[in-house]
Design a protein around this motif. Sequence first.
Motif, PDB file in Angstrom:
ATOM      1  N   HIS A 114       0.850  -1.199   0.000  1.00 17.52           N
ATOM      2  CA  HIS A 114       0.000   0.000   0.000  1.00 17.52           C
ATOM      3  C   HIS A 114       0.884   1.246   0.000  1.00 17.52           C
ATOM      4  O   HIS A 114       1.714   1.409   0.902  1.00 17.52           O
ATOM      5  CB  HIS A 114      -0.915   0.004   1.221  1.00 17.52           C
ATOM      6  CG  HIS A 114      -1.563   1.329   1.459  1.00 17.52           C
ATOM      7  ND1 HIS A 114      -2.394   1.913   0.526  1.00 17.52           N
ATOM      8  CD2 HIS A 114      -1.494   2.197   2.480  1.00 17.52           C
ATOM      9  CE1 HIS A 114      -2.802   3.082   0.983  1.00 17.52           C
ATOM     10  NE2 HIS A 114      -2.265   3.284   2.169  1.00 17.52           N
ATOM     11  N   HIS A 116       1.113   5.656  -1.815  1.00 11.79           N
ATOM     12  CA  HIS A 116       0.347   6.841  -2.219  1.00 11.79           C
ATOM     13  C   HIS A 116       0.940   7.473  -3.484  1.00 11.79           C
ATOM     14  O   HIS A 116       1.469   8.593  -3.432  1.00 11.79           O
ATOM     15  CB  HIS A 116       0.357   7.881  -1.090  1.00 11.79           C
ATOM     16  CG  HIS A 116      -0.031   7.343   0.256  1.00 11.79           C
ATOM     17  ND1 HIS A 116       0.463   7.858   1.438  1.00 11.79           N
ATOM     18  CD2 HIS A 116      -0.878   6.335   0.604  1.00 11.79           C
ATOM     19  CE1 HIS A 116      -0.070   7.191   2.468  1.00 11.79           C
ATOM     20  NE2 HIS A 116      -0.875   6.260   1.988  1.00 11.79           N
ATOM     21  N   HIS A 186      -6.281   9.077  -1.433  1.00 11.63           N
ATOM     22  CA  HIS A 186      -5.387   8.353  -0.524  1.00 11.63           C
ATOM     23  C   HIS A 186      -4.262   7.604  -1.248  1.00 11.63           C
ATOM     24  O   HIS A 186      -3.114   8.057  -1.216  1.00 11.63           O
ATOM     25  CB  HIS A 186      -6.238   7.406   0.332  1.00 11.63           C
ATOM     26  CG  HIS A 186      -5.474   6.679   1.385  1.00 11.63           C
ATOM     27  ND1 HIS A 186      -6.070   5.978   2.391  1.00 11.63           N
ATOM     28  CD2 HIS A 186      -4.145   6.512   1.575  1.00 11.63           C
ATOM     29  CE1 HIS A 186      -5.141   5.440   3.168  1.00 11.63           C
ATOM     30  NE2 HIS A 186      -3.969   5.750   2.683  1.00 11.63           N
TER      31      HIS A 186
HETATM   32 ZN   LIG Z   1      -2.089   5.088   3.141  1.00 12.04          ZN
END
Ligand SMILES: [Zn+2]
Length: 218
Positions: A114, A116, A186
């Motif tokens: 994960h 950005h 996000h």
């Molecule tokens: Zn994040």
Amino acid sequence: MLETICETMIAAYEKNWITSRDGNVSIRHHDRDHFYITPSGVRKQTLQPDQFKKIKINTSIHSGLGTADLLYAWEEMPYTDISSPLKPSGEIPLHFGLQKEMGQHSNDVRVVVHVHPTYCVAAMHAGIDLSTVSKNFPELSRYTKVAPNVGDVPPTSQILADQCFEKLELDKNGFIKYDIVGIKGHGVVAIDTSPWRAFEHIERLEHICKIILVSGNY
Ligand SMILES: [Zn+2]
């Protein structure tokens, strides 16, 4: 492979996909009942394998009237002295939900990344659903299946995790239909069998998002 994850996070930082303390990664080997996840709040440029958190996956049977459900819970396991005072990434609901069942990665490793990335987040901010961009860019769709966007959800929440599972079409056996999903305002979550393979899904999508935004034609 923890060392490789550290290398991918340095690369993610250099590509402006994260600021120093952003981003998180987990990894599970198919034959293990635990996984490793990056710790919370650690600078990713200096991340070390002995800082990872080791997380046990516990299962129990819950029997109801004529039904038996498998329940999952996670708990921290001892790993290294350096990691013991650290906390697991706040996005652990997301990682745990994907790691608890292996699905199509059942003979392999599952890595969840994960981050950005600037252009992916910018494209979603401009109203683009990332699942639609591969139509015009075969080099993306050949190798990376992009899920429909997740909308505005709070970071590190169970809602974020649940929305990602829904858009990735995660089933109760751990199968997913897509390689990557965007979360509006996000970032993205990518899944594959090695840190660099997951990284490449992000890289491909980021490259196409940059092209689309630079072209102004969207
Ligand atoms: Zn994040």
